[in-house]
Design a protein around this motif. Sequence first.
Motif, PDB file in Angstrom:
ATOM      1  N   ARG A   1      -9.771   2.408   7.007  1.00 42.85           N
ATOM      2  CA  ARG A   1      -8.655   1.452   6.889  1.00 42.85           C
ATOM      3  C   ARG A   1      -9.164   0.019   6.750  1.00 42.85           C
ATOM      4  O   ARG A   1      -8.541  -0.798   6.067  1.00 42.85           O
ATOM      5  CB  ARG A   1      -7.737   1.580   8.102  1.00 42.85           C
TER       6      ARG A   1
ATOM      7  N   GLY B   1       3.619   9.310   1.308  1.00 43.54           N
ATOM      8  CA  GLY B   1       4.397   9.728   2.483  1.00 43.54           C
ATOM      9  C   GLY B   1       5.799   9.135   2.521  1.00 43.54           C
ATOM     10  O   GLY B   1       6.290   8.562   1.541  1.00 43.54           O
TER      11      GLY B   1
ATOM     12  N   SER C   1       5.930   4.416   3.462  1.00 40.67           N
ATOM     13  CA  SER C   1       5.675   3.250   2.601  1.00 40.67           C
ATOM     14  C   SER C   1       6.793   2.960   1.586  1.00 40.67           C
ATOM     15  O   SER C   1       7.101   1.785   1.347  1.00 40.67           O
ATOM     16  CB  SER C   1       4.288   3.328   1.938  1.00 40.67           C
TER      17      SER C   1
ATOM     18  N   CYS D   1      -5.816  10.850   1.092  1.00 39.52           N
ATOM     19  CA  CYS D   1      -7.195  10.637   1.521  1.00 39.52           C
ATOM     20  C   CYS D   1      -7.275  10.540   3.049  1.00 39.52           C
ATOM     21  O   CYS D   1      -8.268  10.916   3.648  1.00 39.52           O
ATOM     22  CB  CYS D   1      -7.797   9.417   0.847  1.00 39.52           C
ATOM     23  N   CYS D   2      -6.183  10.090   3.686  1.00 41.91           N
ATOM     24  CA  CYS D   2      -6.201   9.966   5.151  1.00 41.91           C
ATOM     25  C   CYS D   2      -6.135  11.336   5.818  1.00 41.91           C
ATOM     26  O   CYS D   2      -6.706  11.547   6.866  1.00 41.91           O
ATOM     27  CB  CYS D   2      -5.004   9.173   5.652  1.00 41.91           C
TER      28      CYS D   2
ATOM     29  N   MET E   1      -9.996  -0.250   3.208  1.00 40.65           N
ATOM     30  CA  MET E   1      -8.758  -0.355   2.397  1.00 40.65           C
ATOM     31  C   MET E   1      -8.241  -1.793   2.411  1.00 40.65           C
ATOM     32  O   MET E   1      -7.854  -2.327   1.370  1.00 40.65           O
ATOM     33  CB  MET E   1      -7.664   0.555   2.979  1.00 40.65           C
TER      34      MET E   1
ATOM     35  N   GLU F   1       3.168   0.972   8.026  1.00 41.78           N
ATOM     36  CA  GLU F   1       2.745   1.291   9.392  1.00 41.78           C
ATOM     37  C   GLU F   1       3.859   1.040  10.401  1.00 41.78           C
ATOM     38  O   GLU F   1       4.661   0.123  10.243  1.00 41.78           O
ATOM     39  CB  GLU F   1       1.520   0.447   9.772  1.00 41.78           C
TER      40      GLU F   1
ATOM     41  N   LEU G   1       0.868  -1.179   0.000  1.00 40.70           N
ATOM     42  CA  LEU G   1       0.000   0.000   0.000  1.00 40.70           C
ATOM     43  C   LEU G   1       0.905   1.229   0.000  1.00 40.70           C
ATOM     44  O   LEU G   1       1.575   1.526   0.989  1.00 40.70           O
ATOM     45  CB  LEU G   1      -0.927  -0.009   1.216  1.00 40.70           C
ATOM     46  N   LEU G   2       0.940   1.899  -1.146  1.00 38.67           N
ATOM     47  CA  LEU G   2       1.871   3.026  -1.320  1.00 38.67           C
ATOM     48  C   LEU G   2       1.115   4.342  -1.211  1.00 38.67           C
ATOM     49  O   LEU G   2       0.259   4.651  -2.039  1.00 38.67           O
ATOM     50  CB  LEU G   2       2.549   2.915  -2.700  1.00 38.67           C
TER      51      LEU G   2
ATOM     52  N   GLN H   1      -2.488   3.479  14.205  1.00 42.10           N
ATOM     53  CA  GLN H   1      -1.382   2.523  14.268  1.00 42.10           C
ATOM     54  C   GLN H   1      -1.020   2.108  15.705  1.00 42.10           C
ATOM     55  O   GLN H   1       0.078   1.623  15.958  1.00 42.10           O
ATOM     56  CB  GLN H   1      -0.163   3.082  13.530  1.00 42.10           C
TER      57      GLN H   1
ATOM     58  N   PHE I   1      -4.728   4.413  -2.869  1.00 43.65           N
ATOM     59  CA  PHE I   1      -6.122   4.833  -2.765  1.00 43.65           C
ATOM     60  C   PHE I   1      -6.204   6.327  -3.035  1.00 43.65           C
ATOM     61  O   PHE I   1      -5.623   7.117  -2.280  1.00 43.65           O
ATOM     62  CB  PHE I   1      -6.670   4.513  -1.365  1.00 43.65           C
TER      63      PHE I   1
ATOM     64  N   LYS J   1      10.866   6.744  13.714  1.00 46.40           N
ATOM     65  CA  LYS J   1      10.665   7.638  12.568  1.00 46.40           C
ATOM     66  C   LYS J   1      12.011   8.192  12.068  1.00 46.40           C
ATOM     67  O   LYS J   1      12.230   8.297  10.861  1.00 46.40           O
ATOM     68  CB  LYS J   1       9.724   8.784  12.967  1.00 46.40           C
TER      69      LYS J   1
HETATM   70  P1  ATP Z   1       3.849   9.264   6.576  1.00 46.25           P
HETATM   71  O1  ATP Z   1       3.535   8.550   7.828  1.00 46.25           O
HETATM   72  O2  ATP Z   1       5.286   9.382   6.290  1.00 46.25           O
HETATM   73  O3  ATP Z   1       3.099  10.511   6.355  1.00 46.25           O
HETATM   74  P2  ATP Z   1       2.683   7.046   5.449  1.00 46.25           P
HETATM   75  O4  ATP Z   1       2.776   6.590   4.053  1.00 46.25           O
HETATM   76  O5  ATP Z   1       3.251   6.126   6.443  1.00 46.25           O
HETATM   77  O6  ATP Z   1       3.362   8.362   5.401  1.00 46.25           O
HETATM   78  P3  ATP Z   1       0.335   6.852   7.149  1.00 46.25           P
HETATM   79  O7  ATP Z   1      -0.805   7.747   7.282  1.00 46.25           O
HETATM   80  O8  ATP Z   1       1.239   6.667   8.299  1.00 46.25           O
HETATM   81  O9  ATP Z   1       1.162   7.345   5.898  1.00 46.25           O
HETATM   82  O10 ATP Z   1      -0.263   5.460   6.635  1.00 46.25           O
HETATM   83  C1  ATP Z   1       0.178   4.226   7.078  1.00 46.25           C
HETATM   84  C2  ATP Z   1       0.273   3.269   5.919  1.00 46.25           C
HETATM   85  O11 ATP Z   1      -0.994   3.074   5.293  1.00 46.25           O
HETATM   86  C3  ATP Z   1       1.154   3.781   4.809  1.00 46.25           C
HETATM   87  O12 ATP Z   1       2.515   3.512   5.052  1.00 46.25           O
HETATM   88  C4  ATP Z   1       0.639   3.032   3.613  1.00 46.25           C
HETATM   89  O13 ATP Z   1       1.150   1.722   3.570  1.00 46.25           O
HETATM   90  C5  ATP Z   1      -0.858   2.982   3.897  1.00 46.25           C
HETATM   91  N1  ATP Z   1      -1.556   4.127   3.253  1.00 46.25           N
HETATM   92  C6  ATP Z   1      -1.946   5.281   3.798  1.00 46.25           C
HETATM   93  N2  ATP Z   1      -2.572   6.059   2.896  1.00 46.25           N
HETATM   94  C7  ATP Z   1      -2.589   5.376   1.743  1.00 46.25           C
HETATM   95  C8  ATP Z   1      -3.103   5.620   0.424  1.00 46.25           C
HETATM   96  N3  ATP Z   1      -3.732   6.738   0.106  1.00 46.25           N
HETATM   97  N4  ATP Z   1      -2.933   4.662  -0.508  1.00 46.25           N
HETATM   98  C9  ATP Z   1      -2.278   3.508  -0.213  1.00 46.25           C
HETATM   99  N5  ATP Z   1      -1.789   3.234   0.998  1.00 46.25           N
HETATM  100  C10 ATP Z   1      -1.939   4.130   1.970  1.00 46.25           C
END
Ligand code: ATP
Length: 396
Positions: A262, A184, A187, A341-342, A265, A285, A180-181, A293, A206, A318
């Motif tokens: 989630r 951020g 991932s 989207c989150c 997802m 995560e 799941l990319l 998380q 997503f 981190k």
């Molecule tokens: P960061 O924490 O650095 O902002 P992140 O990619 O880890 O980036 P989180 O909100 O911590 O973002 O999300 C946790 C995990 O959920 C991500 O690492 C990713 O695997 C998945 N994820 C989150 N948002 C999406 C998305 N829009 N599409 C696909 N996977 C997602």
Amino acid sequence: MRGKCYLIRYGELGTKGDNRKVFINKLSKNIRSSLKGFPGLEIISDRDHTYIYLNDEDPEAVLAILQDVSGIQRISLVLPSDKDVESLQKLCLQELSKSEGKTFKVNVKRHDKRYHLSSYELCVAIADYILDNSSFEVDVHNPDAKLNIELREDGAYLSLHEYPGAGGYPLGMNGKVLLLLSGGIDSPVAAYSLLRRGIKVECLHFAAPPYTSNAVIDKLEDLAGVLNRYQDKIMVSVVPFTKLQEDIYKHVAEPYCITIMRRMMLRIATIVAKNNHCLAIATGESIGQVASQTLDSMQTINEVTNFPIIRPLACSDKLDIIHTSQKIGTYEISIRPYEDCCTIFKPKKPKTKPSIKDCLYYEKQWDWQSQVEQCANSLSYFLMEQGKRKDPEEEK
Ligand code: ATP
Ligand code: MG
């Protein structure tokens, strides 16, 4: 006589018994494929090593590529030599003179058991020659330079410089996962951990346009393009998530929105992973990083699937994750501003200990099942190949 070569030593793990041959064949294929930009190289693999003979190629450029190939433990720059003592003495002194430092140690490995001197005798002959003809001194405990000599059937090999490889397993040895990319930091680093373990990745994102902009797609391209260094073709699929996400916010109390989102997802990812022959789902995560998380949240979210979920960064700090993303070159892309989207639908007070019972209550409020199916079946996708985007039509 041949010129310089890189000597590749394989990892220890997974190399025993019947696995060994499969492991080596895979690694050898991956090395060849990653070096296809250098057609002049001669690459020879055997049970214990791979030799890469250089002609006019830039040794630094070849080394940089090799250091990204998973399954390689160590890389030594090796100079082949005749096996006679005089040739070895001269070569050792010549190479040692190029190195900085004052002290040296000679190591001899005598694979050729018919050689007329023992390892010890050859060590002494070389060390004496260097002592007589230079100001270098011997230090057997902490030398500045180690002259490693391997006596093999086909010749002698001298190596002075050794470089670490990526370790892990050859890419493709351990199947493929659906990653799941997001856009951020985490991932892409999770992807890197998987790739080094020899696991291929395919990406799922997503997107919720118009709430999320198209800039995120550019980010995905750039991130996957960087990851192409480790896997030359990466498929990126995008889920049209807007309608389902709007419905979540219509039917679910705000503190539970992220948890339910989630869970959706994961349901969608499970269908896509099965359809695309992925053996697991992976995420970036990290335990405790945000409300969704916490271990309580993860358990409630995970409850919707019995598909394996890999979280390579579960226990990483981190700062370590940021450090890795800087090292692999994804950091600058990840920090470009974008709407995920989150983050757009982020509740003010997300639940840190959401209960499964409450989730089931909210999930009775509307028919999300058909929406999940529809999301999983209406993906758009593109392929990133060696840093370049290819759309489905171009692939045919
Ligand atoms: P960061 O924490 O650095 O902002 P992140 O990619 O880890 O980036 P989180 O909100 O911590 O973002 O999300 C946790 C995990 O959920 C991500 O690492 C990713 O695997 C998945 N994820 C989150 N948002 C999406 C998305 N829009 N599409 C696909 N996977 C997602
Ligand atoms: Mg994160």
